[in-house]
Motif scaffolding. Structure first.
Motif: not given
Length: 316
Positions: A228, A232, A249-250, A252-253, A274, A278, A281-282
């Motif tokens: 992860i 990021i 954000g990390t 939350s991921f 993941v 990905a 989320v990102c």
């Protein structure tokens, strides 16, 4: 002791309940449930009429949660969201009348149609789970989940959501049009399909709170954490990205990956989890360079490049 089998059974019942109302959108309803378990929020961007409101209403009914809908318009005020104190001549005192944000599940419909001042009224509530009015901080009942919608087609009279607010959303999703078979199923089920008012709760609020607590017990191996982090960090150094993902954000991921594993009936996370999450989320957290935007490359395309260039952890 948290019983994961019991929780997973309840979560599957919620998804089956939603399937009876919203045809062919199991993936979106699953991710909505994941966000709810991870104590995150969702930005749902799609054209009108594809079932966005129906989805969030079915979710609220399935867990017996209090549901409120806010129709965002250019003249909406922050107090229309948070609530307002009203003077009572009877006892000559001000009494607080809660706004629609003081609910378990809130549908913020067409959030980009209101002013930034009113949009910002959601920030404290989404991040801190409380609102401040007249200098008094008031807690929002738990669980608290916001699903905001915006129309990607109409741009007249809309206000772009700032990056600070986009970062408050765990996922950015799109429902999309149904397939030909799904649309036929919708037509065939118009007269026989279960009505929203007939949906019965299959999960209680205390059970949902227990499920949210269970998310933190899902095991995340160090190899998954490094995977992860590597993803990021590549968003911060990618040549097409001017602003990468923050440490918030990390975190939350990882929470999303844990919640996804729980919904899938596992007490541990996999690299597949993941990879599945990905982009959701990102992508909306990335700020692309101006020349990249003009070239037609999207944040989703950038995330595909990053995922392809990141080595998947394999433990022997």
């Amino acid at each position: 002791m948290i019983q994961l089998d019991h929780i997973n059974n309840k979560l599957n019942q919620v998804l089956e309940n939603i399937d009876q109302i919203v045809i062919g959108k199991r993936h979106v309803s699953t991710l909505s449930l994941v966000a709810l378990l991870a104590k995150g929020h969702i930005l749902l961007e799609d054209v009108p009429g594809v079932g966005k409101t129906l989805l969030v209403k079915a979710l609220a009914k399935s867990i017996d949660a209090e549901f409120k809908r806010i129709q965002f318009t250019p003249d909406l005020l922050p107090s229309d969201v948070t609530g307002v104190s009203i003077y009572s001549p009877k006892d000559m005192e001000f009494h607080f009348r809660p706004g629609p944000i003081m609910s378990h599940i809130v549908l913020a419909d067409e959030i980009n149609r209101t002013s930034p001042k009113t949009q910002s009224a959601l920030l404290e509530a989404m991040a801190e789970h409380h609102v401040t009015t007249d200098g008094i901080t008031r807690e929002i009942p738990a669980p608290f989940f916001v699903m905001a919608t915006q129309n990607p087609v109409d741009f007249d009279g809309t206000y772009h959501l700032p990056e600070a607010q986009l970062d408050r959303f765990l996922f950015k999703l799109s429902m999309g049009y149904p397939t030909q078979e799904e649309e036929l199923q919708i037509l065939n089920g118009v007269s026989t399909q279960l009505n929203l008012k007939d949906v019965k709760p299959v999960m209680s609020i205390p059970e949902l709170v227990q499920a949210q607590k269970a998310v933190s017990s899902i095991y995340v191996d160090d190899t998954i954490k490094h995977y992860i982090i590597e993803i990021i960090r590549k968003t911060r150094s990618h040549p097409h990205v001017s602003l990468g993902i923050s440490p918030r954000g990390t975190v939350s991921f990882m929470k999303a990956v844990q919640a996804y594993a729980l919904v899938k009936g596992r007490d541990y996370c996999l690299p597949d989890d993941v990879q599945e999450l990905a982009s959701y989320v990102c992508a909306h957290r990335l700020t692309l360079r101006s020349d990249t935007q003009y070239s037609g490359l999207t944040a989703g395309d950038v995330m595909k490049q990053i995922m392809a260039d990141t080595k998947v952890p394999v433990k022997r």
